[in-house]
Design an enzyme around this catalytic site. Sequence first.
Site, PDB file in Angstrom:
ATOM      1  N   LYS A  34       0.836  -1.208   0.000  1.00 17.00           N
ATOM      2  CA  LYS A  34       0.000   0.000   0.000  1.00 17.00           C
ATOM      3  C   LYS A  34       0.873   1.260   0.000  1.00 17.00           C
ATOM      4  CE  LYS A  34      -0.343  -0.138   5.043  1.00 17.00           C
ATOM      5  NZ  LYS A  34      -1.161  -0.589   6.183  1.00 17.00           N
ATOM      6  N   ARG A 132     -11.662   0.781  14.650  1.00 18.76           N
ATOM      7  CA  ARG A 132     -11.566   1.449  13.352  1.00 18.76           C
ATOM      8  C   ARG A 132     -12.622   0.810  12.474  1.00 18.76           C
ATOM      9  NH1 ARG A 132      -5.449   1.398  10.916  1.00 18.76           N
ATOM     10  NH2 ARG A 132      -6.102  -0.679  10.334  1.00 18.76           N
ATOM     11  N   TYR A 256      15.927  30.455   8.782  1.00 22.21           N
ATOM     12  CA  TYR A 256      14.805  31.114   9.459  1.00 22.21           C
ATOM     13  C   TYR A 256      14.918  31.002  10.973  1.00 22.21           C
ATOM     14  CZ  TYR A 256      12.305  31.090   4.972  1.00 22.21           C
ATOM     15  OH  TYR A 256      11.930  31.294   3.681  1.00 22.21           O
ATOM     16  N   MET A 304      11.360  25.129   3.136  1.00 17.85           N
ATOM     17  CA  MET A 304      10.416  24.400   2.291  1.00 17.85           C
ATOM     18  C   MET A 304      11.146  23.533   1.265  1.00 17.85           C
ATOM     19  SD  MET A 304       7.218  25.864   0.042  1.00 17.85           S
ATOM     20  CE  MET A 304       6.372  26.609   1.423  1.00 17.85           C
TER      21      MET A 304
HETATM   22  C1  LIG Z   1      -0.362  -1.673   6.810  1.00 17.90           C
HETATM   23  C2  LIG Z   1      -0.971  -2.923   7.242  1.00 17.90           C
HETATM   24  C3  LIG Z   1      -0.181  -4.061   7.447  1.00 17.90           C
HETATM   25  C4  LIG Z   1       1.340  -4.040   7.410  1.00 17.90           C
HETATM   26  O1  LIG Z   1       1.793  -3.529   8.648  1.00 17.90           O
HETATM   27  P1  LIG Z   1       3.349  -3.425   8.978  1.00 17.90           P
HETATM   28  O2  LIG Z   1       3.386  -2.966  10.396  1.00 17.90           O
HETATM   29  O3  LIG Z   1       3.894  -2.403   8.048  1.00 17.90           O
HETATM   30  O4  LIG Z   1       3.951  -4.758   8.777  1.00 17.90           O
HETATM   31  C5  LIG Z   1      -0.825  -5.239   7.743  1.00 17.90           C
HETATM   32  N1  LIG Z   1      -2.180  -5.296   7.846  1.00 17.90           N
HETATM   33  C6  LIG Z   1      -2.960  -4.224   7.674  1.00 17.90           C
HETATM   34  C7  LIG Z   1      -4.434  -4.348   7.820  1.00 17.90           C
HETATM   35  C8  LIG Z   1      -2.391  -2.995   7.376  1.00 17.90           C
HETATM   36  O5  LIG Z   1      -3.176  -1.922   7.223  1.00 17.90           O
END
Ligand SMILES: *Cc1c(COP(=O)(O)O)cnc(C)c1O
Length: 364
Positions: A34, A132, A256, A304
Amino acid sequence: MRPTEIIVDLGAIRHNFNTFKNLNPASIPVPVVKSDAYGHGAIQVATALQAQGAQVLAVFRVEEAIQLRNANVTVPIWVLLGALDCEIDNAINYDLTLACWSLDNARKLNDAAKKARIVQPLHLKIDTGMGRLGFLPNQVRDAIAEINSFSSLRLCGAFTHIAKADEPCHPVTANQVEQFRIIANEFPASCNQIHLAATSAIERRLMDALPYNRPGIGIYGIAPEKESNLDLIPAMTVKSRLISLKDIPKGHTISYNCTVTLQRDSKIAVVPIGYSTGLQRAFTNKMKGIVRGKIVHNLGTVCMDMTMFDLTDVPDAVQDDEIILLGKQGNAEITAWELASAANTIPYEILCNLGQSHPRTYLN
Ligand SMILES: *Cc1c(COP(=O)(O)O)cnc(C)c1O
């Protein structure tokens, strides 16, 4: 060529994938790619992992899965968010396995799948403690029954996510594992893609008898905790250049807010990267670089698009020299954990921000 680039070592990613494969040969690792593979490039990483024998990949959103399908990634793809209502009509065309966390969503998926004359595979997302998305444990039995009554859906898996996997004895973790253990027994034999563990839970072997696990950050070579025994190689290096190198006298201030007044005559380098592209302002006066194999320090507020470094102790440095901001050169190394600590965050955020902001080059 841009002055700042991300180098991604695909050999490291293959090594890390093998680490997870060997760690628990009874459980299939499903690498999580992802957020553009945590900033490493989803297409390149997914393609390399598929060639290395990954049997399944996971993304968060339908859009990410479609991007991989269009790039000839043919292994099964699990979409951990599932298809949002507005994505359903498109999602069912790409042979994806979708998470499902609402019966309303299931109903709409069933209608769309029926119309398209396909059977859509689903994984039930279960909320054992994240607060969640997902069905609460006491809703699972009814959810299974209802989804099984839809003719165009096939419930083939179920999963949950651990809130505090680094503490297996924490009451919340123990409770999550126990709840999921009870639920896992309620699934029919046809629903056997059961999974719970991300990297931290994999290392701690939480429910390691489940048939699948979901390593994310570990695939990129970073342990989710500062202390770890996993055999991992970091895959990302961030390189930029010294676009200016200037002698500035003692007493002069830098950047800055004048957070730094030079205590000696100094040689100050400007590096053309700042907080707009992942070098967080919180790194100010805490970040390092590597030039000609030597550690150098950031001086003054991160701007920036520019950041200054003290090159006084690297007398042979010249304009246009390379500077490493994350990664290794010779014996010197700057880790994602060091950068994360400087900004009071975790390596995940560092990799995503830097990796998605610059052009990438692939090794191996
Ligand atoms: C992002 C995610 C993972 C991977 O988690 P890591 O800590 O990066 O290994 C696994 N399961 C779900 C549902 C996630 O959202």
